[in-house]
Motif scaffolding. Structure first.
Motif, PDB file in Angstrom:
ATOM      1  N   MET A  48     -43.645   1.581  29.999  1.00 57.55           N
ATOM      2  CA  MET A  48     -43.971   0.157  30.001  1.00 57.55           C
ATOM      3  C   MET A  48     -45.458  -0.045  30.258  1.00 57.55           C
ATOM      4  O   MET A  48     -46.137  -0.801  29.555  1.00 57.55           O
ATOM      5  CB  MET A  48     -43.136  -0.567  31.058  1.00 57.55           C
ATOM      6  CG  MET A  48     -41.632  -0.465  30.847  1.00 57.55           C
ATOM      7  SD  MET A  48     -40.676  -0.980  32.294  1.00 57.55           S
ATOM      8  CE  MET A  48     -41.097  -2.712  32.394  1.00 57.55           C
ATOM      9  N   ALA A  49     -45.970   0.640  31.286  1.00 61.29           N
ATOM     10  CA  ALA A  49     -47.396   0.520  31.625  1.00 61.29           C
ATOM     11  C   ALA A  49     -48.265   1.227  30.589  1.00 61.29           C
ATOM     12  O   ALA A  49     -49.349   0.734  30.229  1.00 61.29           O
ATOM     13  CB  ALA A  49     -47.641   1.108  33.008  1.00 61.29           C
ATOM     14  N   LYS A  50     -47.787   2.366  30.105  1.00 59.48           N
ATOM     15  CA  LYS A  50     -48.572   3.147  29.139  1.00 59.48           C
ATOM     16  C   LYS A  50     -48.825   2.348  27.863  1.00 59.48           C
ATOM     17  O   LYS A  50     -49.974   2.246  27.400  1.00 59.48           O
ATOM     18  CB  LYS A  50     -47.822   4.439  28.810  1.00 59.48           C
ATOM     19  CG  LYS A  50     -48.497   5.315  27.761  1.00 59.48           C
ATOM     20  CD  LYS A  50     -47.725   6.608  27.579  1.00 59.48           C
ATOM     21  CE  LYS A  50     -48.363   7.516  26.549  1.00 59.48           C
ATOM     22  NZ  LYS A  50     -47.668   8.822  26.452  1.00 59.48           N
ATOM     23  N   VAL A  51     -47.771   1.779  27.305  1.00 56.16           N
ATOM     24  CA  VAL A  51     -47.919   1.018  26.059  1.00 56.16           C
ATOM     25  C   VAL A  51     -48.729  -0.249  26.299  1.00 56.16           C
ATOM     26  O   VAL A  51     -49.585  -0.616  25.486  1.00 56.16           O
ATOM     27  CB  VAL A  51     -46.539   0.682  25.457  1.00 56.16           C
ATOM     28  CG1 VAL A  51     -46.695  -0.255  24.261  1.00 56.16           C
ATOM     29  CG2 VAL A  51     -45.822   1.961  25.034  1.00 56.16           C
ATOM     30  N   GLY A  63     -36.350  -3.010  29.769  1.00 58.40           N
ATOM     31  CA  GLY A  63     -37.761  -2.766  30.003  1.00 58.40           C
ATOM     32  C   GLY A  63     -38.644  -3.035  28.809  1.00 58.40           C
ATOM     33  O   GLY A  63     -39.844  -3.308  28.970  1.00 58.40           O
ATOM     34  N   VAL A  64     -38.084  -2.957  27.597  1.00 57.24           N
ATOM     35  CA  VAL A  64     -38.872  -3.278  26.404  1.00 57.24           C
ATOM     36  C   VAL A  64     -39.250  -4.758  26.424  1.00 57.24           C
ATOM     37  O   VAL A  64     -40.410  -5.133  26.209  1.00 57.24           O
ATOM     38  CB  VAL A  64     -38.086  -2.922  25.125  1.00 57.24           C
ATOM     39  CG1 VAL A  64     -38.782  -3.474  23.886  1.00 57.24           C
ATOM     40  CG2 VAL A  64     -37.927  -1.411  25.006  1.00 57.24           C
ATOM     41  N   THR A  65     -38.263  -5.619  26.714  1.00 57.81           N
ATOM     42  CA  THR A  65     -38.532  -7.058  26.815  1.00 57.81           C
ATOM     43  C   THR A  65     -39.480  -7.351  27.966  1.00 57.81           C
ATOM     44  O   THR A  65     -40.347  -8.227  27.865  1.00 57.81           O
ATOM     45  CB  THR A  65     -37.227  -7.840  27.027  1.00 57.81           C
ATOM     46  OG1 THR A  65     -36.286  -7.468  26.028  1.00 57.81           O
ATOM     47  CG2 THR A  65     -37.465  -9.338  26.959  1.00 57.81           C
ATOM     48  N   ALA A  66     -39.320  -6.618  29.061  1.00 56.03           N
ATOM     49  CA  ALA A  66     -40.108  -6.880  30.270  1.00 56.03           C
ATOM     50  C   ALA A  66     -41.541  -6.397  30.148  1.00 56.03           C
ATOM     51  O   ALA A  66     -42.335  -6.597  31.071  1.00 56.03           O
ATOM     52  CB  ALA A  66     -39.443  -6.212  31.476  1.00 56.03           C
TER      53      ALA A  66
END
Length: 281
Positions: free
Chosen positions: A179-182, A207-210
């Motif tokens: 999440m942070a990396k992308v 987590g993709v949405t978040a």
């Protein structure tokens, strides 16, 4: 008038003379159950022309819809998951990955490619729900990061097509780190003044949405797509209230300001072209 009467009862065709219907020749709408030829459904971008239901499709179908003449170059196609945690549930994680790769023909839950759209370079990362529910693992984060590097190299717009059940639990913290990396890599894309389009399809959750699915310069979605973090049951139990009608559909999310517009898949390429002209002008 014996030709109007059946002279023998029952079906008399021998088994060896029976004609089998080829698999994949027909498709049925998952909502209204209308039967189409597979070719007709494909011509209509896998959208039912009776009830407008958008059938779930994979990365290959999206690439064919978006890139000029369906021509593209896939990048980093051989990247596969490791097993840093040596995870085991009902089976070993490594065995699950191998079985899913064999069943789907995919290496992981996302494919990345570049090509031309309306004569201009375009880079796309498209998720495949068929691969462990489109779950976000270390491969997804790495392939998106490399695709962003490619977009910067080509000075091209970048799009992520999200279709995911969320983080891949078999990779635990390694998954959540994506999440942070992308999000950080999207910051680099922004620094180069290149647009990022987030395209949310059914379902986009967890987590993709978040994280990166909601960070687009333009956030768009398909009609009636499920978009949310936790499922409706979990949300209802957490807040202790009944949920409004249409909760977590793309229409509900649009109404509450999280989307810029909803796009019919049959107009996907046309609408994307119009949006990207704003960045080129």
């Amino acid at each position: 008038m014996s030709w109007f009467k059946r002279s023998k009862e029952g079906i008399t065709t021998s088994t060896k003379d029976k004609k089998e219907t080829p698999e994949g020749l027909w498709s049925k709408c998952s909502r209204c159950k209308t039967v189409f030829t597979a070719q007709d459904l494909e011509k209509n971008s896998w959208v039912c022309d009776r009830c407008s239901n958008h059938e779930r499709i994979g990365s290959e179908q999206y690439f064919q819809l978006i890139f000029d003449e369906g021509k593209y170059t896939e990048i980093n196609e051989k990247v596969t998951s490791g097993d840093p945690l040596e995870f085991v549930d009902t089976k070993k994680y490594t065995d699950r990955i191998k079985a899913t790769q064999k069943a789907t023909g995919l290496k992981d839950a996302i494919r990345t490619a570049y090509g031309d759209m309306d004569g201009h370079p375009f880079v796309v990362a498209a998720m495949d729900f068929a691969f462990v529910g489109g779950s976000m693992g270390s491969v997804m984060g790495e392939k998106i990061a490399r695709a962003i590097d490619k977009a910067i190299e080509l000075k091209a717009p970048f799009m992520i097509i999200s279709k995911s059940g969320g983080a891949r639990m078999m990779e635990a913290g390694f998954s959540l780190m994506q999440m942070a990396k992308v999000s950080g890599k999207l910051g680099q894309l922004s620094n180069h003044k290149l647009p990022y389009i987030s395209y949310l399809t059914d379902p986009t959750t967890g987590g993709v949405t978040a994280s990166f699915a909601m960070l687009g310069d333009i956030n768009i979605a398909e009609p009636e797509a499920l978009i949310g973090f936790a499922g409706p049951r979990v949300v209802k139990e957490t807040i202790g209230r009944d949920l409004p009608d249409g909760f977590q559909t793309s229409e509900f999310v649009l109404e509450h300001g999280f989307l810029d517009y909803i796009i019919d898949r049959t107009e996907l390429k046309e609408k994307l072209g119009h949006s990207l002209k704003l960045f080129r002008s």
